[in-house]
Design a protein around this motif. Structure first.
Motif, PDB file in Angstrom:
ATOM      1  N   ASP A 254      64.524   5.769  56.652  1.00 15.04           N
ATOM      2  CA  ASP A 254      64.737   4.711  57.631  1.00 15.04           C
ATOM      3  C   ASP A 254      65.988   5.004  58.461  1.00 15.04           C
ATOM      4  OD1 ASP A 254      64.107   2.130  58.806  1.00 15.04           O
ATOM      5  OD2 ASP A 254      65.889   1.388  57.758  1.00 15.04           O
ATOM      6  N   ARG A 255      67.045   5.432  57.808  1.00 17.63           N
ATOM      7  CA  ARG A 255      68.295   5.727  58.522  1.00 17.63           C
ATOM      8  C   ARG A 255      68.127   6.911  59.463  1.00 17.63           C
ATOM      9  NH1 ARG A 255      72.828   6.026  54.253  1.00 17.63           N
ATOM     10  NH2 ARG A 255      74.181   5.937  56.070  1.00 17.63           N
ATOM     11  N   LEU A 256      67.383   7.934  59.026  1.00 16.26           N
ATOM     12  CA  LEU A 256      67.146   9.095  59.893  1.00 16.26           C
ATOM     13  C   LEU A 256      66.301   8.712  61.104  1.00 16.26           C
ATOM     14  CD1 LEU A 256      66.486  11.920  57.275  1.00 16.26           C
ATOM     15  CD2 LEU A 256      68.505  11.658  58.738  1.00 16.26           C
ATOM     16  N   SER A 257      65.345   7.804  60.904  1.00 15.60           N
ATOM     17  CA  SER A 257      64.483   7.398  62.015  1.00 15.60           C
ATOM     18  C   SER A 257      65.263   6.658  63.096  1.00 15.60           C
ATOM     19  CB  SER A 257      63.323   6.532  61.519  1.00 15.60           C
ATOM     20  OG  SER A 257      63.766   5.239  61.174  1.00 15.60           O
ATOM     21  N   LYS A 258      66.418   6.128  62.738  1.00 12.71           N
ATOM     22  CA  LYS A 258      67.252   5.403  63.701  1.00 12.71           C
ATOM     23  C   LYS A 258      68.388   6.257  64.260  1.00 12.71           C
ATOM     24  CE  LYS A 258      66.095   1.000  61.710  1.00 12.71           C
ATOM     25  NZ  LYS A 258      66.301   0.182  60.550  1.00 12.71           N
ATOM     26  N   ALA A 259      68.526   7.482  63.765  1.00 10.71           N
ATOM     27  CA  ALA A 259      69.594   8.363  64.250  1.00 10.71           C
ATOM     28  C   ALA A 259      69.336   8.729  65.710  1.00 10.71           C
ATOM     29  CB  ALA A 259      69.666   9.626  63.395  1.00 10.71           C
TER      30      ALA A 259
ATOM     31  N   PHE B 237      72.281  13.160  62.311  1.00 10.42           N
ATOM     32  CA  PHE B 237      71.444  13.721  61.245  1.00 10.42           C
ATOM     33  C   PHE B 237      72.310  14.497  60.258  1.00 10.42           C
ATOM     34  CE2 PHE B 237      67.958  12.648  63.912  1.00 10.42           C
ATOM     35  CZ  PHE B 237      66.813  12.679  63.135  1.00 10.42           C
ATOM     36  N   PHE B 238      73.168  15.365  60.778  1.00  4.67           N
ATOM     37  CA  PHE B 238      74.045  16.166  59.922  1.00  4.67           C
ATOM     38  C   PHE B 238      74.961  15.274  59.093  1.00  4.67           C
ATOM     39  CE2 PHE B 238      72.706  19.458  62.859  1.00  4.67           C
ATOM     40  CZ  PHE B 238      72.624  20.579  62.052  1.00  4.67           C
ATOM     41  N   SER B 239      75.489  14.237  59.710  1.00  6.06           N
ATOM     42  CA  SER B 239      76.387  13.318  59.014  1.00  6.06           C
ATOM     43  C   SER B 239      75.654  12.542  57.925  1.00  6.06           C
ATOM     44  CB  SER B 239      77.020  12.359  60.027  1.00  6.06           C
ATOM     45  OG  SER B 239      77.808  11.403  59.373  1.00  6.06           O
ATOM     46  N   LEU B 240      74.499  11.984  58.254  1.00  6.35           N
ATOM     47  CA  LEU B 240      73.735  11.197  57.283  1.00  6.35           C
ATOM     48  C   LEU B 240      73.339  12.022  56.057  1.00  6.35           C
ATOM     49  CD1 LEU B 240      71.383   9.162  59.651  1.00  6.35           C
ATOM     50  CD2 LEU B 240      73.106   8.211  58.102  1.00  6.35           C
TER      51      LEU B 240
END
Length: 113
Positions: free
Chosen positions: A12-17, A23-26
């Protein structure tokens, strides 16, 4: 700012990046900014290609996160080792070398009105 008891899953978090850096940070992946500046879309496209082959159904959150991290690390490594032109992840780059004998449409400037 309030947080719910269960934080959003990594998918979910990647889909909102909204950026490659996010992406690298998450996912906690180290990167060289000058490589990302040149190949950001290529890296994310390659990660998407790896991602499309994955099945996450039934996987626990730590495993999903680890697999996503591994996909981003591999996609990034692809572009550390070679250039976007050599990797050809986008259709236009693939077609550019698909048939070297294919004639290219040429319109002389004098034909434009």
């Amino acid at each position: 700012m309030s947080y719910s008891c269960s934080p959003a899953g990594i998918l979910d978090r990647l889909s909102k990046a909204s950026s490659a850096e996010e992406f690298f940070s998450l996912l906690g992946v180290d990167y060289e900014p000058k490589i990302v500046n040149v190949a950001r879309l290529h890296i994310l496209k390659r990660m998407g290609q790896y991602f499309a082959k994955e099945q996450f159904a039934g996987a626990a959150e730590p495993e999903i996160r680890a697999r996503c991290k591994a996909m981003l690390e591999q996609a990034y490594a692809d572009f550390v080792a070679s250039s976007p032109i050599e990797q050809r992840v986008f259709k236009v780059l693939k077609e550019a070398v698909a048939d070297p004998n294919k004639s290219v449409a040429f319109v002389p400037l004098s034909a434009l009105k």
